[in-house]
Write a protein that holds these residues in place. Structure first.
Motif, PDB file in Angstrom:
ATOM      1  N   SER A 131      30.413  39.393  43.817  1.00  0.00           N
ATOM      2  CA  SER A 131      31.273  38.836  44.877  1.00  0.00           C
ATOM      3  C   SER A 131      32.630  38.427  44.318  1.00  0.00           C
ATOM      4  N   SER A 132      33.148  39.261  43.397  1.00  0.00           N
ATOM      5  CA  SER A 132      34.447  39.008  42.777  1.00  0.00           C
ATOM      6  C   SER A 132      35.516  39.868  43.442  1.00  0.00           C
ATOM      7  N   THR A 249      34.873  35.205  45.201  1.00  0.00           N
ATOM      8  CA  THR A 249      35.616  34.498  44.165  1.00  0.00           C
ATOM      9  C   THR A 249      36.763  35.373  43.695  1.00  0.00           C
ATOM     10  N   CYS A 251      39.491  36.549  41.149  1.00  0.00           N
ATOM     11  CA  CYS A 251      39.591  36.545  39.688  1.00  0.00           C
ATOM     12  C   CYS A 251      40.898  37.190  39.246  1.00  0.00           C
ATOM     13  N   PRO A 257      37.604  33.298  37.003  1.00  0.00           N
ATOM     14  CA  PRO A 257      37.519  32.867  38.403  1.00  0.00           C
ATOM     15  C   PRO A 257      38.577  31.802  38.690  1.00  0.00           C
ATOM     16  N   PHE A 259      39.714  30.811  42.375  1.00  0.00           N
ATOM     17  CA  PHE A 259      39.393  30.051  43.582  1.00  0.00           C
ATOM     18  C   PHE A 259      38.439  30.869  44.439  1.00  0.00           C
ATOM     19  N   THR A 260      37.751  30.182  45.330  1.00  0.00           N
ATOM     20  CA  THR A 260      36.757  30.812  46.197  1.00  0.00           C
ATOM     21  C   THR A 260      37.239  30.766  47.637  1.00  0.00           C
ATOM     22  N   SER A 262      35.883  31.049  51.413  1.00  0.00           N
ATOM     23  CA  SER A 262      34.595  30.968  52.101  1.00  0.00           C
ATOM     24  C   SER A 262      34.728  30.810  53.606  1.00  0.00           C
TER      25      SER A 262
END
Length: 306
Positions: A131-132, A249, A251, A257, A259-260, A262
């Motif tokens: 999930s990058s 996430t 990258c 990494p 920041f995420t 969501s």
């Protein structure tokens, strides 16, 4: 003036769920004068795709079945173009994702620059296993021999569409680079940058190119931490327009990494972020060092060289 009709051309082989998602991306395009041709490599998926399109009541989508394994990827791409009827064609890979403004922005730049073809020079890359997400700018690659622009982001006038190789290694992998090289040698081509959010290249483990190739793209072309943080708000809004399994996430080029993201997806009324002025480069012939030996070599001329 009536806007040109764009025929998106897709080849799909045993990727039903991905193809259905790509079809939904097509139907969410803000550019209204459009068509989609899907060449289904194999009869097994054909009735499922046909019925899915009927359920969507999508009259601008045509599914063309062919016997599985009879044609190379290059030959299948040629078949999809032969069935196209639009003024422009746009490559629409079955396993990738497309922002609702993809067609509108790319076609607009073709019109404003009076060009015959347009490719993006940057894109997002999503690695589903981790999930990058990376923002990859091929125009600023860290290897001098890196190919640019991005071959699978083609939009061009249908009358000058490339003829892809149908035999040999180049017909099975890298065929889109050979097609791009044809256009660079023969036509006026523009390279559109700073709009990488328009297209997500999805790395899912079953791609035509292997995992090492996809890892190298991120390593060589991904933006730095500072550049990504400056784009955080833009990227967050842009992803709201996509059908994604969040969170992801973001990258940088060192695989750090940062920041995420969501937030949930708002697909019905998705925002269309402004990224500032898109960057456009007129391309003539690219350097031979950037091209596969299987394809004849052109040379790139950037604006500052003129």
């Amino acid at each position: 003036m009536l806007e040109p009709t764009i025929t998106c051309v897709m080849v799909s082989r045993a990727r039903l769920l991905y193809a259905q998602r790509s079809i939904r991306c097509f139907l969410r395009q803000t550019y209204r004068n459009r068509q989609l041709v899907v060449v289904s490599d194999g009869y097994d998926e054909y009735p499922l795709l046909r019925d899915y399109v009927r359920e969507l009541d999508a009259h601008d989508i045509t599914i063309v079945p062919v016997p599985r394994g009879r044609y190379t990827l290059g030959a299948l791409r040629n078949l999809s173009i032969e069935r196209a009827e639009g003024d422009y064609i746009c490559q629409w890979d079955d396993d990738d994702l497309y922002h609702p403004d993809r067609l509108a922005i790319q076609a607009g730049h073709m019109a404003s620059t009076a060009s015959h073809a347009c490719f993006l020079s940057d894109q997002l890359q999503l690695v589903t296993r981790t999930s990058s997400l990376y923002w990859c700018d091929w125009a600023r690659a860290r290897e001098s021999r890196w190919l640019c622009p991005i071959p699978n982001t083609l939009m061009c006038e249908r009358t000058i569409a490339p003829r892809y190789p149908t035999e040999g290694d180049a017909a099975r992998i890298g065929e889109d680079a050979c097609g791009m090289n044809q256009l660079l040698r023969q036509s006026r081509v523009v390279q559109l940058g700073n709009v990488g959010y328009l297209y997500i290249y999805v790395t899912h483990g079953g791609n035509t190119w292997g995992e090492a190739h996809h890892q190298r793209i991120a390593r060589v072309t991904a933006l730095s931490a500072g550049e990504l943080r400056a784009r955080e708000a833009l990227l967050t809004e842009a992803l709201d327009a996509y059908e994604l399994n969040l969170p992801v996430t973001v990258c940088d080029n060192e695989d750090t990494p940062l920041f995420t993201i969501s937030r949930g997806s708002r697909l019905d009324d998705a925002p269309r972020p402004a990224s500032g002025e898109p960057e456009t480069t007129i391309i003539e012939d690219p350097p031979s060092s950037r091209l596969s030996a299987r394809c004849a070599p052109p040379r790139v001329m950037h604006d500052h060289e003129r």
